[in-house]
Design a protein around this motif. Structure first.
Motif, PDB file in Angstrom:
ATOM      1  N   VAL A  65       0.851  -1.197   0.000  1.00 27.83           N
ATOM      2  CA  VAL A  65       0.000   0.000   0.000  1.00 27.83           C
ATOM      3  C   VAL A  65       0.881   1.239   0.000  1.00 27.83           C
ATOM      4  CG1 VAL A  65      -1.787   1.284   1.241  1.00 27.83           C
ATOM      5  CG2 VAL A  65      -1.805  -1.223   1.270  1.00 27.83           C
ATOM      6  N   GLY A  66       0.674   2.109  -0.974  1.00 26.81           N
ATOM      7  CA  GLY A  66       1.455   3.339  -1.072  1.00 26.81           C
ATOM      8  C   GLY A  66       1.257   4.221   0.146  1.00 26.81           C
ATOM      9  N   GLU A 120       9.458   6.615   7.094  1.00 23.82           N
ATOM     10  CA  GLU A 120       8.282   5.782   7.382  1.00 23.82           C
ATOM     11  C   GLU A 120       8.199   4.611   6.402  1.00 23.82           C
ATOM     12  OE1 GLU A 120       4.956   4.350   9.321  1.00 23.82           O
ATOM     13  OE2 GLU A 120       6.487   5.788   9.955  1.00 23.82           O
ATOM     14  N   VAL A 121       8.571   4.834   5.157  1.00 27.12           N
ATOM     15  CA  VAL A 121       8.663   3.716   4.205  1.00 27.12           C
ATOM     16  C   VAL A 121       9.655   2.681   4.726  1.00 27.12           C
ATOM     17  CG1 VAL A 121       9.380   3.040   1.878  1.00 27.12           C
ATOM     18  CG2 VAL A 121       8.028   5.122   2.203  1.00 27.12           C
ATOM     19  N   HIS A 122      10.818   3.161   5.164  1.00 28.54           N
ATOM     20  CA  HIS A 122      11.857   2.274   5.680  1.00 28.54           C
ATOM     21  C   HIS A 122      11.315   1.449   6.849  1.00 28.54           C
ATOM     22  CE1 HIS A 122      15.741   0.888   7.168  1.00 28.54           C
ATOM     23  NE2 HIS A 122      16.341   1.470   6.144  1.00 28.54           N
ATOM     24  N   ARG A 151       9.615  -0.235  -3.331  1.00 26.50           N
ATOM     25  CA  ARG A 151       9.079   0.374  -4.559  1.00 26.50           C
ATOM     26  C   ARG A 151       7.582   0.641  -4.447  1.00 26.50           C
ATOM     27  NH1 ARG A 151      12.790  -3.610  -7.287  1.00 26.50           N
ATOM     28  NH2 ARG A 151      14.518  -2.348  -8.090  1.00 26.50           N
ATOM     29  N   ALA A 152       6.852  -0.292  -3.841  1.00 29.83           N
ATOM     30  CA  ALA A 152       5.401  -0.132  -3.731  1.00 29.83           C
ATOM     31  C   ALA A 152       5.029   0.931  -2.701  1.00 29.83           C
ATOM     32  CB  ALA A 152       4.759  -1.469  -3.355  1.00 29.83           C
ATOM     33  N   LEU A 159      13.407   9.303 -10.634  1.00 35.41           N
ATOM     34  CA  LEU A 159      14.360   9.846  -9.665  1.00 35.41           C
ATOM     35  C   LEU A 159      13.683  10.694  -8.595  1.00 35.41           C
ATOM     36  CD1 LEU A 159      17.325  10.809 -12.035  1.00 35.41           C
ATOM     37  CD2 LEU A 159      17.234   8.922 -10.401  1.00 35.41           C
ATOM     38  N   GLN A 160      12.339  10.707  -8.594  1.00 31.22           N
ATOM     39  CA  GLN A 160      11.618  11.483  -7.585  1.00 31.22           C
ATOM     40  C   GLN A 160      11.453  10.710  -6.274  1.00 31.22           C
ATOM     41  OE1 GLN A 160      10.903  14.750  -8.476  1.00 31.22           O
ATOM     42  NE2 GLN A 160      12.088  14.020 -10.232  1.00 31.22           N
ATOM     43  N   ALA A 161      11.352   9.398  -6.370  1.00 34.42           N
ATOM     44  CA  ALA A 161      11.176   8.576  -5.170  1.00 34.42           C
ATOM     45  C   ALA A 161      11.510   7.134  -5.513  1.00 34.42           C
ATOM     46  CB  ALA A 161       9.745   8.670  -4.648  1.00 34.42           C
ATOM     47  N   GLY A 162      12.200   6.457  -4.589  1.00 36.96           N
ATOM     48  CA  GLY A 162      12.533   5.063  -4.860  1.00 36.96           C
ATOM     49  C   GLY A 162      13.607   4.532  -3.927  1.00 36.96           C
ATOM     50  N   ILE A 163      14.294   3.508  -4.413  1.00 35.64           N
ATOM     51  CA  ILE A 163      15.384   2.881  -3.666  1.00 35.64           C
ATOM     52  C   ILE A 163      16.625   3.759  -3.772  1.00 35.64           C
ATOM     53  CG2 ILE A 163      16.904   0.858  -3.614  1.00 35.64           C
ATOM     54  CD1 ILE A 163      14.523  -0.764  -4.740  1.00 35.64           C
TER      55      ILE A 163
END
Length: 424
Positions: A65-66, A120-122, A151-152, A159-163
């Motif tokens: 979930v994004g 928070e993603v982390h 990624r999800a 390059l705006q958001a990711g790993i």
């Protein structure tokens, strides 16, 4: 609601009173009465349909979930706040400094939110991974589980958001810079000690945080030593703190531990030639290094800087050397403009610039981007000083290494441990 018998404060207030048999409620005087209603009965009230409560959206398992759906207002959780110590303790209570932070925060708010978003993603992905990972899983499966989650949840967008860099899954005496290449058949064993290093970025604001998993309790003291050393590094960090002195405090904590393996006692050593580092925009390793041993480095941390406080402990010699098949690479941040004669190298560099910019990548990511038969071109870019390779880093054979790491933000009044969670 106004209490029964009180007068309304203005015409907008409503008095609620129970109806009495034969009487009309005072606020119903102008309404028509049902002429056929039996004597002594009031008008029948319509039953209200129960309102359905909106189910709060929660993270799925595995995480898919994004985060923008879980935090639709765009505000993400603040990290752990720690007061500055000693000469900087005044910053927390100073009215002037707090005022300046409020003013600065208006300008920095977007940056703070990007960092907290990545943090928070982390947290969500790594906590799922800690529950999920078990001996018998392949390194490739573990890496893909973590990376698919990042990624999800970060809602990867170029390059705006990711790993931010390849997922590190270094085993045993390999301290860092290992992630599986295509075809790697390595499987996690019950006796292995695995460092899990995950990077997430939002708009180039990077959160770098790592933990260690060991299923054999023999090595619990090693993990305790490294976790405590990282916490010491965080506690000693702050505005105007000298990097060499932070390293001395880390070393003192780390080397107060020992590990007993098969009846033999091993002192835990700080790995002297590894360090934490400052973090800059789209650049995981910034200009400043945070040692984990005593040094004479008088460089100071400064207000507004972001640091990865990471420590590595070892039962071996406490120094690492690079060796083995390389998986980690990055385009050098200020790489020189070099004329490339190889068409394949030019094409590969375009792919790197488009997909990763100055962020680190691995060979699996090139495979995913559609590149094939690229090793010769990649090695040529390394030889030309455009791309840097990061081979695996090894301590002595038979030794064990562990790592813990957090990202901290040096705000004007306090330090914020942005990646702190309930797990570590």
């Amino acid at each position: 609601m106004v209490a029964m018998g009180d007068e309304p404060k203005d015409k907008g207030d409503v008095i609620l009173q129970p109806a009495v048999d034969g009487e009309e409620n005072s606020d119903k005087e102008d309404e028509p009465v049902d002429a056929v209603a039996p004597a002594g009965e009031g008008k029948k009230k319509k039953k209200k349909k129960p309102t359905k409560k909106k189910k709060k959206l929660a993270q799925s398992d595995p995480p898919r979930v994004g985060l923008s759906k879980l935090f639709p207002n765009g505000h993400y959780p603040e990290g752990e706040l720690q007061d500055y110590k000693d000469d900087n303790a005044w910053r927390t209570t100073s009215e002037e400094t707090r005022y300046l932070e409020r003013m600065a925060h208006e300008d920095a708010e977007e940056t703070y939110e990007h960092i907290r978003h990545a943090a928070e993603v982390h947290r969500q992905v790594r906590q799922a991974a800690r529950r999920y990972i078990r001996p018998g899983m392949s390194m490739t499966h573990i890496a893909e589980y973590i990376e698919d989650g990042v990624r999800a949840v970060v809602e990867e967008n170029g390059l705006q958001a990711g790993i931010a860099f390849p997922t590190g899954l270094s085993l045993n005496n390999c301290a860092a810079h290992y992630t599986p290449n295509a075809g790697d058949k390595t499987v996690l064993g019950e006796k292995d000690v695995m460092k899990v290093d995950i990077g997430v970025h939002v708009q180039g604001r990077i959160v770098d945080s790592a933990f260690t998993l060991a299923f054999d309790h023999t090595y619990d003291p090693l993990l305790d030593a490294v976790r405590a050393a990282t916490d010491t590094g965080i506690r000693e960090s702050g505005i105007d703190a000298r990097l060499g002195e932070i390293g001395a405090a880390i070393q003192e904590t780390m080397e107060s531990y020992e590990v007993e393996v098969d009846g033999k006692v091993y002192p835990v050593k700080s790995i002297a030639n590894l360090s934490g580092h400052s973090i800059e925009l789209y650049r995981t390793h910034g200009a400043k290094s945070v040692p984990m041993v005593r040094t004479n480095d008088q460089t100071k941390m400064e207000e507004g800087e972001c640091f990865a406080i990471e420590t590595f402990g070892s039962t071996g010699r406490g120094r690492v050397v690079d060796n083995g098949e390389c998986s980690h690479y990055s385009r050098i941040f200020d790489a020189p403009r070099v004329p490339l004669r190889l068409t394949s190298a030019k094409s590969l560099l375009n792919t790197i610039n488009k997909n990763f910019g100055s962020l680190a990548f691995c060979r699996r990511y090139l495979d995913r981007a559609g590149e094939t038969k690229y090793l010769f071109a990649l090695n040529h870019l390394v030889a030309q000083g455009i791309v840097r390779d990061y081979p695996p880093l090894w301590d002595a054979r038979g030794s064990m290494t562990a790592q813990f790491e957090h990202t901290i933000l040096l705000r004007p009044t306090r330090k914020e441990v942005v990646s702190r969670g309930d797990d570590y």
